[in-house]
Write a protein that holds these residues in place. Structure first.
Motif, mmCIF file in Angstrom:
data_model
loop_
_atom_site.group_PDB
_atom_site.id
_atom_site.type_symbol
_atom_site.label_atom_id
_atom_site.label_comp_id
_atom_site.label_asym_id
_atom_site.label_seq_id
_atom_site.Cartn_x
_atom_site.Cartn_y
_atom_site.Cartn_z
ATOM 1 N N SER A 712 0.829 -1.209 0.000
ATOM 2 C CA SER A 712 0.000 0.000 0.000
ATOM 3 C C SER A 712 0.868 1.265 0.000
ATOM 4 C CB SER A 712 -0.921 0.012 1.234
ATOM 5 O OG SER A 712 -1.786 -1.096 1.217
ATOM 6 N N VAL A 713 1.945 1.259 0.804
ATOM 7 C CA VAL A 713 2.820 2.430 0.864
ATOM 8 C C VAL A 713 3.505 2.653 -0.478
ATOM 9 C CG1 VAL A 713 4.895 3.386 1.940
ATOM 10 C CG2 VAL A 713 3.161 2.272 3.350
ATOM 11 N N ILE A 714 3.931 1.548 -1.132
ATOM 12 C CA ILE A 714 4.587 1.675 -2.443
ATOM 13 C C ILE A 714 3.619 2.267 -3.460
ATOM 14 C CG2 ILE A 714 5.570 0.359 -4.364
ATOM 15 C CD1 ILE A 714 6.759 -1.542 -2.277
ATOM 16 N N GLN A 715 2.395 1.772 -3.472
ATOM 17 C CA GLN A 715 1.399 2.299 -4.410
ATOM 18 C C GLN A 715 1.099 3.768 -4.103
ATOM 19 O OE1 GLN A 715 -1.964 -0.318 -4.033
ATOM 20 N NE2 GLN A 715 -0.894 -2.091 -4.900
ATOM 21 N N ILE A 739 10.954 -6.480 -5.091
ATOM 22 C CA ILE A 739 11.081 -6.348 -6.544
ATOM 23 C C ILE A 739 9.723 -6.567 -7.199
ATOM 24 C CG2 ILE A 739 12.137 -7.373 -8.603
ATOM 25 C CD1 ILE A 739 14.588 -8.024 -6.867
ATOM 26 N N ASP A 740 8.994 -7.576 -6.715
ATOM 27 C CA ASP A 740 7.664 -7.853 -7.278
ATOM 28 C C ASP A 740 6.703 -6.688 -7.046
ATOM 29 O OD1 ASP A 740 8.608 -10.307 -8.050
ATOM 30 O OD2 ASP A 740 7.794 -11.374 -6.303
ATOM 31 N N TYR A 741 6.837 -5.991 -5.904
ATOM 32 C CA TYR A 741 5.936 -4.884 -5.584
ATOM 33 C C TYR A 741 6.272 -3.606 -6.352
ATOM 34 C CZ TYR A 741 4.687 -7.774 -1.511
ATOM 35 O OH TYR A 741 4.285 -8.783 -0.680
ATOM 36 N N GLY A 742 7.414 -3.601 -7.031
ATOM 37 C CA GLY A 742 7.797 -2.401 -7.779
ATOM 38 C C GLY A 742 8.581 -1.387 -6.970
#
Length: 769
Positions: A712-715, A739-742
């Motif tokens: 959620s924080v990454i998005q 890495i998978d989360y971007g």
């Protein structure tokens, strides 16, 4: 010729009456004269002490202000580069803070560099080079100077960077306002006489010139002669003089004086009454000699004894004699009136000596006396320290007048509680209740003391911090009680625990905090190599390369051992010298970056800065100037700060951060997800990078809840066009998930622990993802 027995008796009685009256008048004259002289001498001595204390307080104020000035890195840089504009601005700004009247800067060879205002001609030798030499030798030197027929109390301070590069001067004018202020305090006429080259150059005085010749020095005057001056038709001043300063060309004397008629007003009235009574007594003796002869001796003796008692300070005894003469009754009444007046005056002096002027509470000295009695009687009691939370901020925001009003209101609330109450320091009160309070009663006490203070149209919020010490269980003397009360109140202020009991752990923590402050200041002043910068690489997950690192300060002290940054950074922020640590960090980091690039390593170094650093307008130009000196671009540095530290003045923080960002530095929000984090702050802060707190990353491969938070924080960060750095990566599984989360960046022990500059160079050259 023979005389009748009655005539002989009358003559004898008249002679006795006359003789007794004369003796009484002389005794009262001598007693009252000596007492007046003693009181006047004491008043003049007190006034002298007041003047000395005022000058000493101004010296301390100058010392504090000059220390702040000479420790300022920007000022030192301007002095080293002889940037006159910046030097003048710094001198003027610092002078305005304490309303100084003279600021100047001198080279080490006593040549004037500049002065504000321009009272000392620039590029000319200073007329008192020995003061410059003394400042270089001792760090500071104080003196009083005469410039353009004006007198200045000045302090010279050595400017080090780190060696001596100049000497700064700051001073207050000793002017008419000061002597008028002293007169208001002491009720004495004050004159400062300045002699230059042995000549009376000028004076600063509450007297007009015509009154100078009317001074009579008390040291050269007999006490019995003093009352006669009060009967003179001319106004006379009785005074004393002492030397304040004497050196090669300059001599300063202080003369304090008081009007003789004012001093002897009560005594003149008394002596006039006694003289009148003496005349009446002689006339009555002529007609009633034998009748009153026996009854006259005893009253006179009583009056004599009473006069002696008054002169000895015995005020409670009354004359219990059946007066048969109205004149003697008047004399007795005069003695009683004088006794009551002297007693009242003495009680006022005692009250002023025992009470604080502003709050009417007991002062620290008298509180110490009362507490000593409790300790000597081995009483069990509870001492409660009360301090207005953020009192300095109240003064800065609402003014010192309203700060005093808050203190007075708080003092009145404490007085209403009963018990023993005193003012210990500026904003700290002491209350000893009549009984030991429970925790519930302490909570109720705080609610009674809290509450807004109304001043005109202002409503000033007032919250108190309470420290509690049980005596004699936790302390055994007033001095120890005051020291420990200061410890517990400070801790309550720092931790925002508004009701705090003393404990040995608090004292240990306080002592360690003082040791940290002392050792850290020593290290910053005379670098012994105890401070070091470690670097922790940040892995770019897109390019699989390390192109950034975070600079982390480490301190291994010879006395304290390893000190955690969490400990000494917090202490430095509260002690007000975090800026010096930040300066050391960016200077060392820029030197290391220059070394890295010379070895083919190009990385961006992130340094942590505090909210105080952000609010410092001199930080950005200083760093840019240092980068230019090493021929480095601004992109080699970035700044990280904790979001919660900025919200106290978010508008100013946004303005300063925007300037940093516009200059080419990247801004990172550290420890996101803790404390004050919110979308409103995130949307306003001009940040490029969002760092996820390691508490959400350490077990990312194990906890589904942490995985959801991190995603959620990454998005969220990407929606604000921010890059994401994940701290605390400790295993490959967590790294794969990021890495998978971007996520763009990873930092943690799995990649590399924080290491020193030399080790980082070796690690970088060997590292392959």
């Amino acid at each position: 010729m023979q005389q009748s027995l009655n005539q002989r008796i009358n003559n004898l009685i008249i002679g006795v009456v006359v003789l007794t009256t004369v003796v009484l008048v002389l005794f009262v004259w001598k007693s009252t004269s000596n007492q007046a002289e003693s009181r006047l001498t004491n008043d003049l001595a007190v006034a002298r002490n007041v003047l000395t204390q005022v000058l000493q307080n101004r010296d301390e104020q100058l010392t504090s202000s000059v220390t702040v000035l000479t420790n300022d890195f920007g000022f030192k840089d301007a002095v080293a580069s002889r940037d006159k504009g910046t030097i003048d601005s710094a001198l003027a700004n610092q002078g305005e803070r304490i309303n100084a009247d003279l600021m100047a800067l001198f080279s080490l060879d006593a040549t004037t560099i500049t002065s504000v205002p321009e009272l000392i001609t620039a590029q000319t030798p200073f007329i008192y080079p020995e003061l410059i030499d003394s400042a270089q030798l001792n760090g500071n030197s104080t003196s009083i100077l005469s410039l353009d027929n004006k007198l200045y109390q000045v302090l010279f301070s050595n400017v080090k960077a780190p060696r001596s590069i100049a000497v700064a001067l700051m001073g207050f004018e000793i002017d008419q306002a000061l002597v008028e202020q002293l007169k208001q305090i002491t009720q004495l006429e004050t004159t400062i006489i300045v002699y230059i080259d042995g000549k009376d150059a000028y004076r600063i005085s509450t007297l007009n010139p015509d009154q100078y010749s009317q001074n009579i020095q008390i040291e050269n005057t007999d006490a019995l002669f003093l009352p006669l001056l009060a009967y003179s038709s001319e106004s006379k001043l009785i005074s004393t003089s002492f030397n304040l300063l004497e050196k090669e060309r300059l001599k300063i004397d202080i003369m304090l004086g008081s009007d003789v008629k004012t001093v002897f007003a009560d005594f003149i009235s008394l002596q006039t009454d006694i003289g009148l009574i003496a005349v009446i007594a002689v006339i009555i003796a002529i007609f009633l000699g034998a009748l009153f002869s026996k009854k006259l001796v005893k009253p006179i003796q009583s009056l004599t004894i009473h006069a002696k008692n008054i002169s000895a300070g015995i005020y409670d005894e009354k004359i219990n004699v059946d007066w048969h003469s109205s004149e003697l009754s008047m004399l007795s009444h005069a003695f009683d009136t004088m006794q009551d007046n002297v007693k009242d005056r003495e009680q006022k002096v005692i009250y002023q000596a025992q009470h604080d002027v502003l709050t009417t509470l007991y002062n620290r000295n008298h509180a110490e006396t009362l507490l000593s009695k409790k300790f000597n009687r081995k009483e069990s009691f509870q001492a409660i320290g009360i301090n207005i939370f953020g009192f300095r901020g109240v003064n800065d925001t609402f003014g010192y007048h309203n700060g005093d009003l808050c203190l007075q209101e708080l003092a009145q609330r404490v007085i209403n509680l009963g018990g023993l109450s005193a003012r210990l320091t500026g904003g700290e009160l002491l209350w000893v209740p009549d009984h030991i309070l429970t925790e519930e009663e302490l909570i109720q006490l705080k609610s009674q003391l809290d509450g807004n203070v109304i001043s005109g149209d202002l409503s000033i919020p007032m919250t108190v911090a309470i420290g509690v010490i049980d005596c004699p269980l936790e302390t055994h003397s007033p001095s120890e009680l005051f020291r420990r009360m200061n410890i517990v109140i400070d801790e309550a202020q720092i931790t925002r625990r508004f009701i705090l009991h003393f404990s040995a752990e608090l004292e240990e923590k306080y002592i360690r905090r003082l040791s940290i402050i002392t050792e850290l200041k020593k290290e910053l002043s005379n670098t012994q190599g105890e401070l070091a910068l470690f670097y922790q690489p940040k892995l770019n997950l897109t390019h699989k390369k390390v192109t950034a690192v975070e600079a982390l300060i480490r301190w291994n002290n010879a006395k304290l051992g390893f000190v955690s940054p969490e400990d000494f950074i917090e202490v430095a922020e509260h002690a007000g010298f975090i800026g010096e640590i930040t300066a050391w960090v960016y200077q060392q980091a820029i030197q290391d970056i220059h070394s890295f690039r010379a070895q083919g390593i190009e990385v961006t170094v992130a340094i942590n800065i505090s909210a105080q650093d952000v609010m410092n307008p001199e930080l950005l130009p200083t760093i840019i100037s240092l980068l230019h000196a090493y021929d480095l671009p601004t992109c080699v540095l970035s700044f990280e700060m904790t979001e919660g530290h900025l919200v106290k003045d978010l508008g100013k923080a946004v303005q300063q951060l925007s300037l940093m960002r516009d200059a080419g530095f990247k801004i990172a929000i550290d420890d996101f997800g803790t404390g004050y984090s919110s979308l409103s702050y995130l949307s306003r802060l001009p940040a490029d990078i969002l760092k996820i707190d390691k508490s959400f990353v350490l077990k990312l491969n194990e906890l589904t809840s942490d995985q959801n938070i991190v995603k959620s924080v990454i998005q969220l960060g990407h929606q604000f066009n921010m890059e994401i750095v994940a701290e605390g990566v400790e295993n490959q599984e967590s790294l794969n998930l990021l890495i998978d989360y971007g996520c763009e960046w990873a930092q943690g022990y799995h990649i590399c622990r924080p290491i020193n500059a030399a080790s980082f160079v070796q690690w970088f050259q060997e590292y392959q993802y």
